[in-house]
Design an enzyme around this catalytic site. Structure first.
Site, PDB file in Angstrom:
ATOM      1  N   ASP A 265       0.489  -0.976   0.059  1.00 50.35           N
ATOM      2  CA  ASP A 265      -0.236  -0.185  -0.529  1.00 50.35           C
ATOM      3  C   ASP A 265       0.735   1.720   0.380  1.00 50.35           C
ATOM      4  O   ASP A 265       0.752   2.103  -0.667  1.00 50.35           O
ATOM      5  CB  ASP A 265      -0.649   0.161   1.033  1.00 50.35           C
ATOM      6  CG  ASP A 265      -2.290  -0.405   0.999  1.00 50.35           C
ATOM      7  OD1 ASP A 265      -2.901  -1.260  -0.029  1.00 50.35           O
ATOM      8  OD2 ASP A 265      -2.625  -1.190   2.086  1.00 50.35           O
ATOM      9  N   HIS A 288      -3.043   5.177   4.457  1.00 50.68           N
ATOM     10  CA  HIS A 288      -3.768   5.618   3.871  1.00 50.68           C
ATOM     11  C   HIS A 288      -3.798   7.066   4.067  1.00 50.68           C
ATOM     12  O   HIS A 288      -2.980   7.969   3.321  1.00 50.68           O
ATOM     13  CB  HIS A 288      -4.824   5.904   3.058  1.00 50.68           C
ATOM     14  CG  HIS A 288      -4.997   4.309   2.479  1.00 50.68           C
ATOM     15  ND1 HIS A 288      -3.894   4.004   1.524  1.00 50.68           N
ATOM     16  CD2 HIS A 288      -5.283   3.069   2.704  1.00 50.68           C
ATOM     17  CE1 HIS A 288      -3.789   2.619   0.851  1.00 50.68           C
ATOM     18  NE2 HIS A 288      -4.788   2.182   2.082  1.00 50.68           N
TER      19      HIS A 288
END
Length: 303
Positions: A265, A288
């Site tokens: 990610d 994130h």
């Protein structure tokens, strides 16, 4: 440092699948792009000019995934395809998609990386864009203790540590640089969720496309037979069981698969800085939101 040329796709290839959070089915086609293009998403269902660049200033949401938007054009959950393109050495590509969310497939970047490896890349007549960091950059969440720190380096290097206070996961570390075989070591690592989070996510209109084939489910706390039966019914699968802290729908591909997925990610999110970072990246409990804060800081300091 050895000069590396930009690369694009040697051909076109497509994917079809549902989005993890919306549950909506998308058709997505990756296409070659000219030197200096970077990565562009084009919402072909909205028109030929419905384009959003994969850059930090276009990040519009980081709720369990990374979404980019420009005007009325949005594309969600871009981190896995961005990670695959970065790890496989693709500088320039146009991604056509006919719905709002990138297909989740099996929850990893495996199929993207396999397609890229099979089709190959085309070397272009320009040097790769490496982004030099002017000094140490760090973003920290005082509440959670999470941080991502960049220090100048002659090449991209990323070290990730995850610690959820989980007896099942423990503390996991993972590393990537351009010498690591991304396709075999990182791309196959799937997204994960804790059992106790699933009900909350459904109630908040997330993971509508989640199923037993695209996520690792971790049972950190005791789970009742009734809860397991409810989850089995929710996903319309035979009754599940807990084995060694994980739902028995899958077998781990690596003992530290969850740590490697957080690295996957992060690679994808960092690409929104607009190129490959000449930086040593040290990340502790990245996610994130903090990843996007860092890439925005990089853009502000390097443009």
């Amino acid at each position: 440092m050895t000069s590396i040329k930009q690369q694009t796709l040697a051909g076109e290839f497509g994917f079809k699948g549902k989005g993890l959070h919306t549950g909506k089915t998308s058709n997505m086609v990756l296409r070659p792009a000219p030197t200096g293009t970077g990565i562009l998403f084009r919402r072909v269902d909205l028109g030929a000019d419905a384009i959003v660049e994969a850059l930090a200033e276009n990040i519009s949401s980081t709720a369990r995934s990374t979404t980019i938007s420009k005007g009325e054009v949005s594309v969600a959950t871009i981190e896995h395809i961005m990670s695959a393109l970065t790890g496989m050495g693709v500088d320039n590509a146009i991604i056509d998609i006919d719905n709002v969310e990138v297909p989740i497939l099996d929850g990893s970047a495996r199929f993207y990386a396999e397609a890229l490896a099979a089709s190959g890349t085309a070397v272009q007549d320009a040097p790769r864009k490496y982004i030099d960091i002017p000094g140490v950059l760090e973003v920290k969440d005082e509440k959670t203790g999470s941080f991502v720190r960049l220090t100048p380096s002659e090449k991209p290097e990323i070290d990730v540590t995850i610690d959820f206070g989980s007896k099942v996961l423990g503390v996991q570390t993972a590393r990537w640089d351009e010498t690591v075989d991304y396709a075999s070591a990182i791309a196959p690592c799937r997204t994960f969720v804790f059992f106790h989070e699933i009900a909350y996510l459904f109630q908040n209109n997330l993971v509508k496309g989640g199923d037993m084939d695209n996520a690792i489910v971790i049972a950190e706390h005791p789970v009742t037979e009734e809860q397991i039966s409810e989850l089995s019914a929710l996903f319309n699968v035979p009754k599940l069981e807990i084995k060694e802290g994980y739902l028995n729908n899958l077998k781990l591909r690596f003992p530290d698969e969850c740590g490697r997925h957080k690295l996957l990610d992060l690679i994808g999110d960092l690409r929104l800085a607009g190129g490959y970072l000449n930086a040593n990246v040290t990340a502790f409990k990245p996610g994130h939101t903090i990843n996007s804060q860092l890439t925005k800081a990089v853009r502000e300091h390097t443009r």
